[in-house]
Design a protein around this motif. Structure first.
Motif, PDB file in Angstrom:
ATOM      1  N   THR A  20       0.859  -1.181   0.000  1.00  0.00           N
ATOM      2  CA  THR A  20       0.000   0.000   0.000  1.00  0.00           C
ATOM      3  C   THR A  20       0.898   1.235   0.000  1.00  0.00           C
ATOM      4  O   THR A  20       2.114   1.131   0.193  1.00  0.00           O
ATOM      5  CB  THR A  20      -0.920   0.029   1.236  1.00  0.00           C
ATOM      6  OG1 THR A  20      -0.110   0.061   2.417  1.00  0.00           O
ATOM      7  CG2 THR A  20      -1.837  -1.180   1.277  1.00  0.00           C
ATOM      8  N   GLU A  48      -9.613  -2.989   9.567  1.00  0.00           N
ATOM      9  CA  GLU A  48      -9.510  -1.605   9.090  1.00  0.00           C
ATOM     10  C   GLU A  48      -8.535  -0.787   9.925  1.00  0.00           C
ATOM     11  O   GLU A  48      -8.084   0.272   9.495  1.00  0.00           O
ATOM     12  CB  GLU A  48     -10.881  -0.932   9.134  1.00  0.00           C
ATOM     13  CG  GLU A  48     -11.894  -1.550   8.226  1.00  0.00           C
ATOM     14  CD  GLU A  48     -13.296  -1.006   8.461  1.00  0.00           C
ATOM     15  OE1 GLU A  48     -13.460   0.005   9.165  1.00  0.00           O
ATOM     16  OE2 GLU A  48     -14.234  -1.607   7.917  1.00  0.00           O
ATOM     17  N   GLY A  53      -4.590  -1.912   6.116  1.00  0.00           N
ATOM     18  CA  GLY A  53      -6.031  -1.802   5.942  1.00  0.00           C
ATOM     19  C   GLY A  53      -6.479  -0.364   5.769  1.00  0.00           C
ATOM     20  O   GLY A  53      -7.250  -0.038   4.859  1.00  0.00           O
ATOM     21  N   ARG A  54      -5.985   0.510   6.626  1.00  0.00           N
ATOM     22  CA  ARG A  54      -6.328   1.940   6.515  1.00  0.00           C
ATOM     23  C   ARG A  54      -5.860   2.519   5.194  1.00  0.00           C
ATOM     24  O   ARG A  54      -6.591   3.238   4.510  1.00  0.00           O
ATOM     25  CB  ARG A  54      -5.681   2.739   7.667  1.00  0.00           C
ATOM     26  CG  ARG A  54      -6.293   2.539   9.020  1.00  0.00           C
ATOM     27  CD  ARG A  54      -5.750   3.537  10.049  1.00  0.00           C
ATOM     28  NE  ARG A  54      -4.331   3.823   9.936  1.00  0.00           N
ATOM     29  CZ  ARG A  54      -3.361   3.219  10.629  1.00  0.00           C
ATOM     30  NH1 ARG A  54      -3.660   2.263  11.479  1.00  0.00           N
ATOM     31  NH2 ARG A  54      -2.096   3.566  10.471  1.00  0.00           N
ATOM     32  N   LEU A  57      -7.858   1.387   2.165  1.00  0.00           N
ATOM     33  CA  LEU A  57      -9.175   2.029   2.090  1.00  0.00           C
ATOM     34  C   LEU A  57      -9.064   3.471   1.597  1.00  0.00           C
ATOM     35  O   LEU A  57      -9.954   3.968   0.912  1.00  0.00           O
ATOM     36  CB  LEU A  57      -9.869   1.979   3.451  1.00  0.00           C
ATOM     37  CG  LEU A  57     -10.385   0.596   3.837  1.00  0.00           C
ATOM     38  CD1 LEU A  57     -10.815   0.566   5.300  1.00  0.00           C
ATOM     39  CD2 LEU A  57     -11.524   0.174   2.921  1.00  0.00           C
ATOM     40  N   GLU A  58      -7.968   4.135   1.920  1.00  0.00           N
ATOM     41  CA  GLU A  58      -7.752   5.510   1.451  1.00  0.00           C
ATOM     42  C   GLU A  58      -7.311   5.555  -0.005  1.00  0.00           C
ATOM     43  O   GLU A  58      -7.714   6.431  -0.757  1.00  0.00           O
ATOM     44  CB  GLU A  58      -6.698   6.208   2.319  1.00  0.00           C
ATOM     45  CG  GLU A  58      -7.248   6.758   3.601  1.00  0.00           C
ATOM     46  CD  GLU A  58      -6.217   7.621   4.318  1.00  0.00           C
ATOM     47  OE1 GLU A  58      -5.520   8.420   3.656  1.00  0.00           O
ATOM     48  OE2 GLU A  58      -6.115   7.472   5.540  1.00  0.00           O
ATOM     49  N   THR A  60      -7.199   2.898  -2.923  1.00  0.00           N
ATOM     50  CA  THR A  60      -7.594   1.533  -3.264  1.00  0.00           C
ATOM     51  C   THR A  60      -6.694   0.870  -4.302  1.00  0.00           C
ATOM     52  O   THR A  60      -6.854  -0.317  -4.583  1.00  0.00           O
ATOM     53  CB  THR A  60      -9.054   1.495  -3.754  1.00  0.00           C
ATOM     54  OG1 THR A  60      -9.168   2.299  -4.936  1.00  0.00           O
ATOM     55  CG2 THR A  60     -10.003   1.984  -2.673  1.00  0.00           C
ATOM     56  N   ARG A  86     -11.335  -3.553  -2.239  1.00  0.00           N
ATOM     57  CA  ARG A  86     -12.745  -3.257  -1.956  1.00  0.00           C
ATOM     58  C   ARG A  86     -13.283  -4.287  -0.965  1.00  0.00           C
ATOM     59  O   ARG A  86     -12.645  -5.310  -0.718  1.00  0.00           O
ATOM     60  CB  ARG A  86     -13.575  -3.272  -3.229  1.00  0.00           C
ATOM     61  CG  ARG A  86     -13.553  -4.610  -3.947  1.00  0.00           C
ATOM     62  CD  ARG A  86     -14.536  -4.653  -5.110  1.00  0.00           C
ATOM     63  NE  ARG A  86     -14.366  -5.826  -5.919  1.00  0.00           N
ATOM     64  CZ  ARG A  86     -14.789  -7.046  -5.610  1.00  0.00           C
ATOM     65  NH1 ARG A  86     -15.407  -7.267  -4.472  1.00  0.00           N
ATOM     66  NH2 ARG A  86     -14.606  -8.063  -6.431  1.00  0.00           N
ATOM     67  N   ALA A  87     -14.461  -4.013  -0.420  1.00  0.00           N
ATOM     68  CA  ALA A  87     -15.114  -4.967   0.485  1.00  0.00           C
ATOM     69  C   ALA A  87     -15.460  -6.241  -0.288  1.00  0.00           C
ATOM     70  O   ALA A  87     -15.848  -6.185  -1.456  1.00  0.00           O
ATOM     71  CB  ALA A  87     -16.370  -4.345   1.070  1.00  0.00           C
ATOM     72  N   HIS A 109     -12.756  -9.309   9.093  1.00  0.00           N
ATOM     73  CA  HIS A 109     -13.189  -8.367   8.057  1.00  0.00           C
ATOM     74  C   HIS A 109     -12.556  -8.864   6.765  1.00  0.00           C
ATOM     75  O   HIS A 109     -11.331  -8.993   6.694  1.00  0.00           O
ATOM     76  CB  HIS A 109     -12.699  -6.963   8.356  1.00  0.00           C
ATOM     77  CG  HIS A 109     -13.302  -6.352   9.572  1.00  0.00           C
ATOM     78  ND1 HIS A 109     -13.419  -5.005   9.744  1.00  0.00           N
ATOM     79  CD2 HIS A 109     -13.851  -6.893  10.686  1.00  0.00           C
ATOM     80  CE1 HIS A 109     -13.980  -4.744  10.890  1.00  0.00           C
ATOM     81  NE2 HIS A 109     -14.250  -5.885  11.489  1.00  0.00           N
ATOM     82  N   TRP A 111     -11.883  -8.660   2.603  1.00  0.00           N
ATOM     83  CA  TRP A 111     -11.708  -7.682   1.530  1.00  0.00           C
ATOM     84  C   TRP A 111     -11.291  -8.403   0.266  1.00  0.00           C
ATOM     85  O   TRP A 111     -10.733  -9.500   0.314  1.00  0.00           O
ATOM     86  CB  TRP A 111     -10.628  -6.668   1.917  1.00  0.00           C
ATOM     87  CG  TRP A 111     -10.902  -6.040   3.237  1.00  0.00           C
ATOM     88  CD1 TRP A 111     -10.442  -6.463   4.461  1.00  0.00           C
ATOM     89  CD2 TRP A 111     -11.730  -4.919   3.495  1.00  0.00           C
ATOM     90  NE1 TRP A 111     -10.936  -5.663   5.449  1.00  0.00           N
ATOM     91  CE2 TRP A 111     -11.725  -4.688   4.896  1.00  0.00           C
ATOM     92  CE3 TRP A 111     -12.469  -4.070   2.690  1.00  0.00           C
ATOM     93  CZ2 TRP A 111     -12.433  -3.666   5.483  1.00  0.00           C
ATOM     94  CZ3 TRP A 111     -13.168  -3.038   3.275  1.00  0.00           C
ATOM     95  CH2 TRP A 111     -13.155  -2.840   4.666  1.00  0.00           C
TER      96      TRP A 111
END
Length: 137
Positions: A20, A48, A53-54, A57-58, A60, A86-87, A109, A111
């Motif tokens: 990421t 998340e 994870g964070r 999400l910011e 993608t 994405r989810a 969670h 993804w």
């Protein structure tokens, strides 16, 4: 559609390195994955609250790799990929929990990483042999 050699390799393994980036600072994490051949998607579990994870999400747009650990040059195999985070949908969640049933107790969670580009290096097909996949959308 991914070539058979690529899907065979990805189904044999279970760990990917996820990369990421935030504010031009890269980060990576190792995640268990289930591979969904029909839609060229990895399904992973992460919270998340983790850094990766964070960041995913910011931003993608993610990247990663899956590699066979070997010292034998003729057996080197691995993929490098880019994708969109994405989810996970219900089918993807079921696939992950089928592959890792002990994860059910953790209520993870889940993804998805929809592969946009993938390069597979497979020295068992010849030194430096590479196969590429580009998403059609």
């Amino acid at each position: 559609m991914l070539e058979l050699a690529i899907t065979t390799f990805l189904k044999k393994h279970h760990l990917l390195n996820l990369a990421t980036c935030k504010d031009n600072l890269p980060y990576c994490a190792t995640c268990f994955y289930a591979f969904m051949e029909q839609n060229a998607t990895f399904v992973i579990a992460t919270d998340e609250k983790t850094r990766h994870g964070r960041e995913a999400l910011e931003n993608t747009h993610v990247a990663g790799s899956v590699a066979l650990e070997t010292k034998l040059v003729g057996k080197i195999q691995g993929v490098q990929f880019t994708g969109r985070f994405r989810a996970a949908n219900e089918a993807e969640k079921k696939a992950y929990l089928k592959r890792f049933p002990y994860a059910i107790a953790m209520n993870p969670h889940l993804w998805s990483i929809e592969i946009t580009y993938l390069k597979f290096t497979d020295n068992t097909l010849g030194f430096g042999k590479k196969l590429e996949f580009f998403a059609s959308n």
